[in-house]
Scaffold this motif. Structure first.
Motif: not given
Length: 536
Positions: A230, A234, A252, A266, A269, A323
C-alpha cells in the motif's frame, strides 16, 4: 542502451518461439524489453535479462505470473509463453536469459489525464488483490535484500552525496530520521508476505480511466512487510496531485475494503510512503551520474521530490488520522480515552463563560439558516454585527451559542479556498463552539493546565488573539483547549508553560477589528492533538 539490434531480437523470437514479428524497444530499468507484433496482430513482450542475472530471479518471475494466472483476478497479468522446447525461459548466454510474455493491453495510469476517485480506489484494490492472492505463494528468490524495498530505505542514504541542493538534503534527513525513529522499530511486529512491490503509474494499466485493467512487470516482487504494498501504491498515487494525502486516502480505502489492514500497519504507513519516495530520489540522483542517457532510470525523480516537499510540511500524525478515517476507524485513537475521561469529570469542570442568570438562545449560522439570511447580512462587519444583535433581540437573549460542526457560508470566499484534486475547494465546517456576547466578558480555564502557546492571528476573519492551554489528565491523555477572538490585552502577561488553575480567568472576549474582525464572541475548541502547531 540495449546490446541487441531489433533484427537480433526478431531472430531470437523466431529461433526460440517460432514467432515472426516486428520488434520495438520498451523502457526498463532491469531488463532489456521489447514489444513484438505479428502480422496477424498478436502482441508480446520479449525480455532479456542483463548479464550476470541469477536464474532464480527469472524463475521467480515466471512462477509468480503462473500463480496469478491460475487465479480469478479482476485485471489481466502477463502469461508466460513457453519456448518451442516447452521451457519458461532460455539461456542465450551464460547467466543471461530470454523469456516471452503475452502483451497486456491498456493505457498506463501516467498517461491518463485525470485520476478519478474510482481509479484511485481501484489502484488500492488492485494492490490489495495482489497481496491477498500471493498469500499462498512462496519462492526462495523472494527472500532477498532489495533496494526498492521501503523497509530498506536507509540503505539508499549512501547516494545522499548526489543530491543537488541543501533543501533536498534537509528533506532527506528529515524523512530518513522519521523512518529510523518511527517505523523501523515497529517493522518486526507487522504482517509479511510476498508483495508485487511495484504498483506505480507505469505498471498499472486502465482502459476506461475508472478501474485497473492490467498489471505488468513482476521483476520487483519480494517478501517484505505487507503494508509496503500500500505504501508504494500511495507514494505514486500522490505524485502530481494538489492534495496528495486525499489521493492516498482513496487508495488506502480501496486497499482496506479488499484486504483489511491492521491498525499497527496504518501507524507506519506515512513513514513507509516517504521511505519509498526517498529510495526513488536517491537512486535517481545516483543514476544521473552513472547513466545520464537512460532517462527511464530517473523518470519519477521530479514528481517524487515535489511530493516529498508537500509531505515535508504535512503533519505525520494528521496523515495517520486521515488514513485511519479512510479505513472507517475513529480518526484519532485518543478520542475514546477523552470521552471516557469526560463522562467521569464533566460535572467537575469550571464553566469557560459565566452564563448564570443569562438568557441564552441557540444561533443557527449554517448555510440553510432561516435566521441568517443572504450574504449581505454578514459580508461586512457592520452588517454582521447588526445581524447578531437583531437575532439576539428577536430571541430576547443576551447570549447566543452554537456552531459546532456547522456548515457556514462565511467560508465561501477566496480567503478559505484551496486547490483540491478535482478543482477548487473551500473550508466549510466550523470546528469550534461559539458563545456570542459582548466584548470584555471574562473567559475562564475549565480545569488546570499550562499555557501551550498564544498568538495574535491578525488576518481578516482569522482567530485574532488566541490562547491554547494544554491539560495533562493522565499518563495516556493530554488534550488542549483553544480560545479565539480574544482581546489583545489577554496576551500581555502570558508565558509559555505558565501554570493555569481551574477557574482562573485567562482572557476576555475581544471587540472587532482586533478579534479578527468578527462580531464579539468566544470561539472555544477542544483539540486531542496539537499537530506541532503553535498559537493556531
Amino acid at each position: 542502451m540495449s546490446a541487441f539490434t531489433l533484427q537480433q531480437i526478431e531472430q531470437l523470437a523466431f529461433q526460440h518461439y517460432n514467432i515472426s514479428a516486428k520488434a520495438k524497444p520498451l523502457a526498463g530499468e532491469v531488463d532489456h524489453n521489447y514489444w513484438l507484433q505479428t502480422e496477424s496482430g498478436r502482441a508480446y513482450t520479449l525480455k532479456i535479462s542483463r548479464p550476470n542475472t541469477a536464474s532464480q530471479a527469472v524463475d521467480f518471475q515466471a512462477k509468480i505470473m503462473q500463480h496469478l494466472g491460475a487465479k480469478e483476478l479482476p485485471f489481466q497479468v502477463p502469461k508466460v509463453v513457453k519456448t518451442k522446447d516447452g521451457q519458461d525461459w532460455v539461456a542465450i548466454a551464460p547467466r543471461q536469459y530470454l523469456r516471452l510474455q503475452t502483451w497486456v493491453a491498456g493505457k498506463m495510469i501516467d498517461d491518463w489525464q485525470h485520476r478519478s476517485t474510482a481509479l484511485l480506489q481501484s489502484w488500492g484494490k488492485s494492490a490489495a488483490t495482489l497481496c491477498q492472492t500471493l498469500q499462498d505463494f512462496d519462492h526462495p528468490y523472494a527472500h532477498r535484500s532489495y533496494k526498492w524495498n521501503p523497509s530498506e530505505s536507509l540503505n539508499s542514504r549512501i547516494y545522499e552525496q548526489y543530491f543537488n541542493t541543501p533543501t533536498e538534503k534537509q528533506i532527506a534527513k528529515y524523512f530518513w530520521t522519521l523512518f529510523e525513529e518511527k517505523a523501523l522499530p515497529k517493522l518486526s511486529y507487522l504482517r509479511k508476505g510476498i508483495n508485487y512491490n511495484d504498483a506505480h503509474e507505469h505498471n498499472l494499466l486502465t482502459q476506461n480511466g475508472t478501474s485497473i485493467s492490467g498489471i505488468i512487470d513482476f521483476g520487483d516482487a519480494i517478501y517484505t512487510e505487507t503494508i509496503n504494498e500500500l505504501a508504494i501504491a500511495c507514494a505514486y498515487a500522490g505524485m502530481k496531485m494538489n492534495n496528495p494525502i486525499a489521493a492516498m486516502c482513496e487508495v488506502a480505502r480501496g486497499f482496506h475494503q479488499t484486504f483489511p489492514l491492521e491498525e499497527k500497519e496504518v501507524e507506519v504507513l506515512f513513514y513507509l510512503i516517504a521511505a519509498r519516495l526517498m529510495i526513488t530520489v536517491a537512486n535517481a540522483a545516483y543514476h544521473k551520474h552513472q547513466a545520464p542517457d537512460n532517462e527511464y532510470l530517473f523518470i519519477s525523480e521530479r514528481p517524487a521530490w515535489e511530493l516529498l516537499e508537500k509531505l515535508y510540511v504535512f503533519s505525520p500524525d494528521l496523515a495517520h488520522y486521515h488514513f485511519r478515517s479512510a479505513c472507517g476507524w475513529e480518526a484519532c485513537p485518543k478520542n475514546e480515552l477523552f470521552y471516557s475521561w469526560l463522562r467521569k469529570e464533566k460535572n467537575e469542570l469550571f464553566s469557560v463563560i459565566d452564563l448564570e442568570k443569562q438568557p441564552i438562545t441557540y444561533l443557527d449560522l449554517g448555510v440553510d439558516s432561516l435566521d441568517l439570511g443572504n450574504n449581505s447580512n454578514f459580508d461586512t462587519i457592520a452588517a454582521f454585527n447588526e445581524t447578531i444583535d437583531r437575532l439576539l433581540k428577536e430571541k430576547e437573549a443576551s447570549v447566543g451559542v452554537g456552531g459546532y460542526t456547522e456548515i457556514r457560508p462565511f467560508y465561501s470566499t477566496d480567503a478559505y479556498a484551496i486547490e483540491g484534486n478535482n478543482g477548487a475547494q473551500w473550508r466549510t465546517v466550523h470546528l469550534g463552539f461559539d458563545v456570542w456576547m459582548k466584548a470584555g466578558t471574562p473567559v475562564f480555564a475549565p480545569l488546570e493546565g499550562i499555557v501551550h502557546s498564544f498568538q495574535d492571528n491578525a488576518a481578516e476573519r482569522d482567530y485574532g488573539p488566541t490562547i491554547i492551554l494544554a491539560h495533562r489528565v493522565s499518563e495516556r491523555l493530554t488534550f488542549y483547549t483553544l480560545y479565539g477572538h480574544l482581546s489583545r490585552i489577554s496576551l500581555n502577561s502570558l508565558q509559555i508553560g505558565q501554570a493555569i488553575q481551574k477557574g482562573e480567568q485567562i482572557a476576555t472576549i475581544g471587540p472587532p477589528p482586533e478579534n479578527g474582525n468578527w462580531p464579539a464572541h468566544l470561539h472555544f475548541q477542544i483539540l486531542l492533538d496539537d499537530l506541532d502547531k503553535k498559537g493556531d
